[in-house]
Design an enzyme around this catalytic site. Sequence first.
Site, mmCIF file in Angstrom:
data_model
loop_
_atom_site.group_PDB
_atom_site.id
_atom_site.type_symbol
_atom_site.label_atom_id
_atom_site.label_comp_id
_atom_site.label_asym_id
_atom_site.label_seq_id
_atom_site.Cartn_x
_atom_site.Cartn_y
_atom_site.Cartn_z
ATOM 1 C CD GLU A 1 37.800 18.996 33.619
ATOM 2 O OE1 GLU A 1 37.659 20.242 33.536
ATOM 3 O OE2 GLU A 1 36.895 18.204 33.345
ATOM 4 C CB ALA B 1 36.710 26.705 32.323
ATOM 5 N N GLY C 1 38.997 22.893 35.179
ATOM 6 C CA GLY C 1 39.662 22.711 33.888
ATOM 7 C C GLY C 1 41.168 22.722 34.018
ATOM 8 C CD GLU D 1 35.163 21.306 37.504
ATOM 9 O OE1 GLU D 1 35.347 20.720 38.583
ATOM 10 O OE2 GLU D 1 35.993 21.304 36.570
HETATM 11 N N1 T1G Z 1 37.482 32.144 36.056
HETATM 12 C C1 T1G Z 1 37.501 33.492 36.014
HETATM 13 N N2 T1G Z 1 37.965 34.276 37.015
HETATM 14 C C2 T1G Z 1 38.434 33.647 38.111
HETATM 15 C C3 T1G Z 1 38.448 32.231 38.224
HETATM 16 C C4 T1G Z 1 37.940 31.482 37.132
HETATM 17 N N3 T1G Z 1 37.951 30.153 37.122
HETATM 18 N N4 T1G Z 1 38.965 31.934 39.442
HETATM 19 C C5 T1G Z 1 39.267 33.093 40.041
HETATM 20 N N5 T1G Z 1 38.952 34.121 39.256
HETATM 21 C C6 T1G Z 1 39.161 35.540 39.554
HETATM 22 C C7 T1G Z 1 38.315 36.009 40.719
HETATM 23 O O1 T1G Z 1 37.039 36.400 40.254
HETATM 24 C C8 T1G Z 1 39.135 37.181 41.230
HETATM 25 O O2 T1G Z 1 38.907 38.245 40.323
HETATM 26 C C9 T1G Z 1 40.574 36.727 41.004
HETATM 27 O O3 T1G Z 1 40.511 35.697 40.001
HETATM 28 C C10 T1G Z 1 41.213 36.166 42.260
HETATM 29 O O4 T1G Z 1 40.322 35.158 42.748
HETATM 30 C C11 T1G Z 1 35.450 22.972 32.114
HETATM 31 C C12 T1G Z 1 33.634 24.006 33.821
HETATM 32 C C13 T1G Z 1 41.750 29.914 42.311
HETATM 33 C C14 T1G Z 1 41.407 29.244 44.709
HETATM 34 O O5 T1G Z 1 36.005 26.767 40.394
HETATM 35 O O6 T1G Z 1 38.538 28.795 43.691
HETATM 36 O O7 T1G Z 1 36.852 24.710 35.072
HETATM 37 O O8 T1G Z 1 37.980 39.894 41.988
HETATM 38 O O9 T1G Z 1 39.802 36.312 44.905
HETATM 39 O O10 T1G Z 1 41.247 33.774 47.082
HETATM 40 O O11 T1G Z 1 35.427 21.423 33.868
HETATM 41 O O12 T1G Z 1 39.713 31.938 42.788
HETATM 42 O O13 T1G Z 1 40.430 39.925 41.392
HETATM 43 O O14 T1G Z 1 38.710 40.615 39.695
HETATM 44 O O15 T1G Z 1 39.192 33.862 44.534
HETATM 45 O O16 T1G Z 1 43.500 33.539 45.880
HETATM 46 C C15 T1G Z 1 36.602 25.637 38.003
HETATM 47 C C16 T1G Z 1 37.560 29.048 41.085
HETATM 48 C C17 T1G Z 1 35.965 26.569 37.010
HETATM 49 C C18 T1G Z 1 38.146 27.686 40.748
HETATM 50 C C19 T1G Z 1 42.102 31.581 44.098
HETATM 51 N N6 T1G Z 1 37.537 26.371 38.819
HETATM 52 N N7 T1G Z 1 38.527 29.929 41.712
HETATM 53 O O17 T1G Z 1 41.536 32.085 45.277
HETATM 54 O O18 T1G Z 1 41.612 34.569 44.743
HETATM 55 S S1 T1G Z 1 34.737 25.758 36.040
HETATM 56 C C20 T1G Z 1 37.124 26.905 39.980
HETATM 57 C C21 T1G Z 1 38.897 29.736 43.014
HETATM 58 C C22 T1G Z 1 35.643 24.658 35.142
HETATM 59 C C23 T1G Z 1 35.731 22.778 33.568
HETATM 60 C C24 T1G Z 1 34.877 23.575 34.474
HETATM 61 C C25 T1G Z 1 39.804 30.788 43.586
HETATM 62 C C26 T1G Z 1 41.275 30.359 43.651
HETATM 63 P P1 T1G Z 1 39.023 39.777 40.889
HETATM 64 P P2 T1G Z 1 40.138 34.983 44.325
HETATM 65 P P3 T1G Z 1 42.026 33.517 45.853
#
Ligand code: T1G
Length: 682
Positions: free
Chosen positions: A105, A63, A102, A125
């Site tokens: 999911e 998400a 998500g 999450e």
């Molecule tokens: N939402 C918004 N922005 C995100 C994002 C996300 N989920 N993930 C990454 N970004 C942005 C980050 O801020 C950065 O921005 C750019 O993308 C590159 O990220 C309903 C509630 C995918 C392994 O927890 O683990 O889904 O600084 O530097 O090292 O059940 O990003 O370039 O402007 O980290 O290659 C669950 C979180 C969300 C995954 C990539 N998902 N992301 O790593 O790049 S909650 C996560 C990561 C959810 C549902 C629930 C990593 C990555 P900018 P990066 P990277």
Amino acid sequence: MSDVGSISIEDGIGVLTIDNPPVNALGLRARQALRDGFAQLTADDSVRAIVLICAGRTFFAGADISEFGKPIEQPDLAAVFGIVENATKPVIAAIHGTALGGGYETALVCHYRIAVPSAKVGLPEVNLGLLPGAGGTQRLPRVVGVEAALEIIGGGKPIPAKKALEYGMIDALAEEGKLREDAIAFAKKIVVERAPLLRVRDREDKIAPARGHPEIYADYLKKNARAFRGYKAPGNIAKAVEASVESPDFETGMTREHALFEELLNSTESAAQRYYFFAERETGKVPDVPSGTPTIDIVRVGVIGAGTMGGGIAMNFLNVGTPVTLVEMTQEALDRGIGVIRRNYEATAKKGRMTDAQVEQRMALITPALGLEALADVDLVIEAVFEEIGIKKDVFGKLDAICKQGAILASNTSFLDLDEIAAATKRPEWVVGLHFFSPANVMRLLEVVRGRKTSKEVVATAMKLAKAIGKVPVLAGVCYGFIANRIMRPYMTGADDLVLEGPTPPEVDKAIYDYGFAMGPFQMIDLVGLDVIGRGGNERTLGGDLVKRDRLGQKKNGGFYDYDERRNATFSPVAAEVIADLARHKGVENKGGLPADAIVARLLYPVVNEGAKVLQEGIALRASDIDVAAILGYNWPIYTGGPMFWADTVGLDKVVEGLRAMGIEPAEILVGKAKAGERFTR
Ligand code: T1G
């Protein structure tokens, strides 16, 4: 359809591609594209199956975290998932990169999942203080079973595709680089074989064996009690997974999951952990050093000093295949240092996290050398010699004469004045601080200390290099202790002052432990060693008095605590006597014990105040950098967000009042923000 979705039809297989950089987060436009794309493909009679794939670096990475805390615009994930899951044609998720949260999911509401070997899937999450709130806690147990689901969701780690296949999280592996073709071929096979359209939600075989076994969840939480201490999310995760098994129907389980998710979403802990997610990614952004600033290629590194720090620093570069010239003054010190590096790698290999061949590959990258002359051709030198300014200046003066033009000269100093060190050379623009935290090959924080004359190219190179070796860079200006060590000094000295007034070390340690630190200040000093911590100059200190009694902590005779053979600690009567004696010597009146929250305020408000000064003086670029430094450098509990975020949640006016009650003058910026009702952090 929204501009992030596109459709193509190949031999009756509809391919919906979502392209929502940087990580295909499931923000509004991605959700609209899914809704519209599925509407079009399900309505098209020529389409017999649908492949859902993403462009760019990854399948949906979750998400859109930046949307949390704001009203979610329709269609929300539940609406989109309903469309996908109830499609009348087989839907195949084609996964590359990291299908997380998500994102995975979404894959679970498809009928089938195929991934390339380099892909990873997971439900992280919990790292945001949340639980999978789009059906992950209800569907994953139906795919992998309850115990595995608890481990995967509670652990929050990405699962490599091969392991995911074994778990059943994906149904097939595609050939690397041929995901689209193989997904289409998979879809055709499903159609030809008229495979059943079985929705994950309708599967019962994996959860049936867990019915009527509440102990599964209690046992899981008990087994992980130490790691989960202070965190809300794991408990809610266990309840949600239990609901996937015990609910009378799927929808009831989903309702339960949603309630448990909302509870976390609205908690301070999750707000802190979501804040930290972005804070850690913000540190690399330096306003006056834009991302296009030219950087220097670091092909070969020199490390001076093969002791604990030097060896650990060297390992960071060996781990990414960068050759290191390791310099010591004597063969004996060099051999010892290289031996420690080898033993570290062999220990990792013994745990199965490295092969023996990899150990040899990394060891072969070391060029041992006696004397600085061996550093003539390196691109970067990192000095990790004794923390004494005269020695550092002497080394840098010599390096200036030896190293090639264009080599970066870095000091690993923890406290000393980098400008003074740079002044010992004729190339201050090429001098920078790279402050690693011990153990240097493990701790992710790297303070990049920018001298008055350090060039922008050198700053840009250092920030880029930090990420390349798996560190989180935090830019610091020059001051005593830079950021992390400086803001935590009042915590250390404050603890000594506090126990002179009445609260005992066990009371202080418990208050700080319950706040969320792994251990309190006195437990920590005993562990590190009273002789190591360095307890002030000539002035008498608690540590100094204990050292005089040959009490060095756990390593010798105990310190503040006595230890039995199993290291069980009891508050030492000797320490109690030392405290009383020093209080008398300093004329400090014993005011008796304090409640835990008063102890926490007493020790941590001064840290916030020091953080405010670090911000005010321009030593740190932003308050969130200070939080990152405290969390990564001192294990400040992440679910508080770090000192500055925590101060915001306490209320800055309360912090100002508390500081004044302690007789501490609050920093101007702190008083100003408190008065204006502003926060340090977003
Ligand atoms: N939402 C918004 N922005 C995100 C994002 C996300 N989920 N993930 C990454 N970004 C942005 C980050 O801020 C950065 O921005 C750019 O993308 C590159 O990220 C309903 C509630 C995918 C392994 O927890 O683990 O889904 O600084 O530097 O090292 O059940 O990003 O370039 O402007 O980290 O290659 C669950 C979180 C969300 C995954 C990539 N998902 N992301 O790593 O790049 S909650 C996560 C990561 C959810 C549902 C629930 C990593 C990555 P900018 P990066 P990277």
